[in-house]
Design a protein around this motif. Structure first.
Motif, PDB file in Angstrom:
ATOM      1  N   UNK A   1       0.946  -1.103   0.092  1.00 60.50           N
ATOM      2  CA  UNK A   1       0.094   0.059  -0.142  1.00 60.50           C
ATOM      3  C   UNK A   1       0.784   1.148  -0.005  1.00 60.50           C
ATOM      4  N   UNK A   2       0.178   2.574  -0.517  1.00 63.02           N
ATOM      5  CA  UNK A   2       0.840   3.566  -0.518  1.00 63.02           C
ATOM      6  C   UNK A   2       1.113   4.431   0.768  1.00 63.02           C
ATOM      7  N   UNK A   3       0.331   3.862   1.818  1.00 59.81           N
ATOM      8  CA  UNK A   3       0.065   4.159   3.313  1.00 59.81           C
ATOM      9  C   UNK A   3       1.197   3.665   4.230  1.00 59.81           C
ATOM     10  N   UNK A   4       2.288   3.011   3.799  1.00 59.30           N
ATOM     11  CA  UNK A   4       3.077   2.485   4.669  1.00 59.30           C
ATOM     12  C   UNK A   4       4.091   3.715   5.440  1.00 59.30           C
ATOM     13  N   UNK A   5       4.369   3.278   6.531  1.00 58.71           N
ATOM     14  CA  UNK A   5       5.235   4.281   7.431  1.00 58.71           C
ATOM     15  C   UNK A   5       6.497   3.950   7.453  1.00 58.71           C
ATOM     16  N   UNK A   6       7.546   4.548   7.806  1.00 58.93           N
ATOM     17  CA  UNK A   6       8.925   4.361   8.183  1.00 58.93           C
ATOM     18  C   UNK A   6       9.300   3.401   9.151  1.00 58.93           C
ATOM     19  N   UNK A   7       9.900   4.176  10.306  1.00 61.99           N
ATOM     20  CA  UNK A   7      10.199   3.282  11.443  1.00 61.99           C
ATOM     21  C   UNK A   7      10.271   4.240  12.726  1.00 61.99           C
ATOM     22  N   UNK A   8      10.244   3.412  13.877  1.00 62.50           N
ATOM     23  CA  UNK A   8      10.217   4.156  15.199  1.00 62.50           C
ATOM     24  C   UNK A   8      11.189   3.595  15.772  1.00 62.50           C
ATOM     25  N   UNK A   9      12.404   4.178  16.368  1.00 63.44           N
ATOM     26  CA  UNK A   9      13.207   3.492  17.015  1.00 63.44           C
ATOM     27  C   UNK A   9      14.189   4.739  17.847  1.00 63.44           C
ATOM     28  N   UNK A  10      14.605   4.497  18.830  1.00 61.54           N
ATOM     29  CA  UNK A  10      15.099   5.420  19.726  1.00 61.54           C
ATOM     30  C   UNK A  10      16.524   5.940  19.189  1.00 61.54           C
ATOM     31  N   UNK A  11      17.274   5.146  18.613  1.00 62.08           N
ATOM     32  CA  UNK A  11      18.538   5.388  17.872  1.00 62.08           C
ATOM     33  C   UNK A  11      18.253   5.605  16.452  1.00 62.08           C
ATOM     34  N   UNK A  12      17.295   5.400  16.012  1.00 60.77           N
ATOM     35  CA  UNK A  12      16.987   5.793  14.595  1.00 60.77           C
ATOM     36  C   UNK A  12      17.584   4.634  13.545  1.00 60.77           C
TER      37      UNK A  12
END
Length: 592
Positions: A504-515
């Motif tokens: 889908x076009x609505x995917x997101x990236x990522x969440x993480x404290x150190x990137x």
């Protein structure tokens, strides 16, 4: 000066008179030595197309020639060398090589040559009424080389073990088999130098059987097998032996008639292993026969199908033996309570049966150093192969997925591929490594992440040399720690990876404290799917919105994945674009 002129004039007159006398013979024709009436040669236009034990030869038609002689030899040929030497093959003495009506050339195929051998070649024309031509030599005396012959039959997976290889061939004219291994040295022509470790003389019985099993080999090793007739190579195979059964205090090959691994068998094997180890902590390797289908389940006290329980202190490897990859089916998720050094799966197809939904769905306390999937294909799970849930403390040191195919995971319940929802450190995996693997068709509408760790810290997570296609659900992340206050101690690494079409076009990236750290990783231009757009942009006429929690650092290949992969809609991700292939990105299995 005057005297000389007179002498030459007289000589010229006398020669003219002599010629006049000769011309006045009774038959009014030349008296000619027949040896001077010679056919022309075929000119220097001989061409050769080499096969393994044959060669296709063509040359121009010679006027008045009725047939031709063709000679090949592994020894040099010249006008001083008589026809028919010890190492020569002569064709056409029976006048069978004749001009072809309507053609200006002569074509023939000669058989009986040796493979991978250099030959000299010469041709002469003959006639019924003229002297034969002189020899004409291929490329003024140069040689041509036949192709390598292959009399070996191609072995199947059932012909290759970790300790032996069964070879077969299609001729009786062989004498030896050489067993060689490559060295790290090369010869003057840049070819790898081979070390001959065995020279097997074939008996008459072996020749008649046309089959021989080479034993005493080492697992996971590349060997070159060459079959010869004297000094002549007649076939070569490059074969890697199968992986040996992994180490264990007890190695057990499951008999072919056994189709289930249950608690009783696991406990029996563990008792034997403990006795061998002299310890309450011991390891067992269970080998599943090639081509078999084995169920991993047991019966509960109420005689219902239940998941197997790995005994406390037992480390176990479920291993697929050589041959067609065996299948391990799971009707109920397995129980890994307690302490274990490792639980490994190697060279297996693993899938659920009857709605199990999980391979591992651990809720009770456990402490395991390593869980590894190596050379496996995991598919068909309704939710996910791996989940930690519940309030008990569950600790996994390392979760490794290596050289695997993972596909057609429906995530019908909205689960991630690696789903750790025992939050607040109740479910803990210290290190996650996914490498040399392909993950595709993880595609329910509410499919979540590739990795989700709920409000939990961990040491590291790495994706190395992986290919992805049709992953992630709408509004979901590639990696998610449910915020940016938890996650890995070092950035999540995405290295040498290749991402194709997304769900889908609505995917997101990522969440993480150190990137995240993205190294030499690429995305394809697709109308659907993006988790890397740090801002809204238009690519090839398509508008892409800014991605929530975008993962920066990807390079865009500017092509649809159908222009990069051979047939992605049918799960063939072989890279057909040579430029991209040379970039060495994605799962290495698709670079060949």
């Amino acid at each position: 000066m005057k005297i000389n002129n007179i002498f030459f004039k007289k000589a010229a007159f006398m020669l003219l008179a002599a010629l006049t006398a000769v011309s006045c013979t009774d038959d009014n024709d030349w008296t000619t030595d027949s040896s001077l009436s010679r056919l022309f040669g075929v000119k220097d236009n001989i061409s050769v197309t080499s096969g393994d034990t044959y060669a296709e030869i063509t040359f121009n038609y010679v006027p008045e020639a009725t047939h031709y002689i063709v000679e090949l030899s592994t020894d040099p040929l010249s006008d001083d060398v008589p026809m028919g030497g010890a190492n020569a093959l002569v064709y056409g003495e029976d006048e069978s090589i004749k001009p072809q009506s309507g053609y200006t050339g002569v074509e023939l195929t000669v058989h009986g040559l040796q493979g991978a051998t250099e030959y000299y070649l010469r041709v002469k024309a003959r006639s019924d009424h003229k002297t034969e031509s002189r020899w004409v030599y291929y490329k003024e005396g140069q040689t041509f080389k036949t192709l390598a012959e292959q009399v070996f039959n191609i072995p199947t997976s059932t012909d290759i073990s970790d300790e032996w290889v069964r070879l077969s061939w299609n001729t009786d004219n062989v004498t030896n088999i050489l067993v060689q291994v490559p060295t790290d040295q090369v010869d003057d022509e840049g070819e790898t130098i081979l070390n001959t470790i065995r020279n097997i003389t074939l008996t008459d019985e072996i020749k008649a059987a046309r089959e021989y099993t080479v034993t005493g080999l080492t697992g996971s090793t590349s060997y070159i097998f060459t079959i010869t007739n004297g000094d002549v190579k007649r076939g070569t195979l490059n074969i890697s032996t199968a992986a040996p059964m992994p180490a264990g205090n007890l190695k057990y090959e499951l008999p072919a008639m056994v189709t289930k691994i249950d608690n009783a068998l696991l406990e029996e094997l563990f008792e034997q292993a403990k006795e061998l180890a002299g310890s309450d902590n011991a390891s067992v390797t269970i080998g599943l026969q090639g081509g078999s289908t084995v169920e991993l389940s047991t019966l509960s006290e109420t005689n219902e199908v239940a998941g197997v329980k790995i005994p406390e202190g037992m480390s176990v490897t479920f291993f697929g033996m050589p041959g067609e990859t065996p299948t391990l089916v799971v009707p109920k998720s397995m129980n890994i309570d307690g302490s274990h050094n490792f639980i490994n799966f190697e060279n297996l197809k693993i899938t659920e049966l009857s709605g199990a939904n999980y391979l591992i769905n651990q809720g009770k306390a456990c402490n395991i150093n390593d869980i590894t999937f190596k050379g496996c294909e995991l598919f068909g799970f309704g939710n996910t192969p791996f989940r930690l849930q519940g309030s008990d403390i569950k600790t996994i040191g390392n979760l490794t997925i290596d050289n695997c195919l993972i596909h057609d995971i429906s995530h019908a319940g909205g689960y991630s591929l690696i789903h750790i929802d025992a939050g607040g450190g109740k479910g803990y995996v210290n290190n996650i490594l996914i490498r040399n693997s392909t993950i595709y068709n993880v595609k329910a509408a509410n499919a979540r992440c590739i990795v989700q760790v709920k409000d939990t810290d961990m040491e590291s997570c790495k994706f190395v040399n992986c290919t992805f296609r049709n992953i992630l659900g709408g509004g979901r992340y590639f990696f998610d720690s449910n915020g940016t206050s938890k996650g890995t101690s070092t950035p999540v690494v995405i290295e040498n990876c290749l991402f194709g079409h997304m769900n889908t076009k609505d995917t997101r990236g990522g969440r993480n404290k150190t990137g995240f750290e993205v190294i030499n990783s690429y995305v394809t231009y697709e109308q659907d799917g993006c988790f890397w757009h740090e801002q809204a942009e238009t690519i090839n006429g398509t508008e892409f919105p800014k991605t929530a929690n975008a993962i920066p650092g990807f390079d865009n290949l500017g092509k649809a994945d159908t222009d990069i992969f051979a047939d992605p809609d049918n799960n063939d991700f072989t890279i057909k674009d040579e430029k991209i292939k040379n970039m060495k990105i994605g799962d290495p299995r698709w670079l060949n």
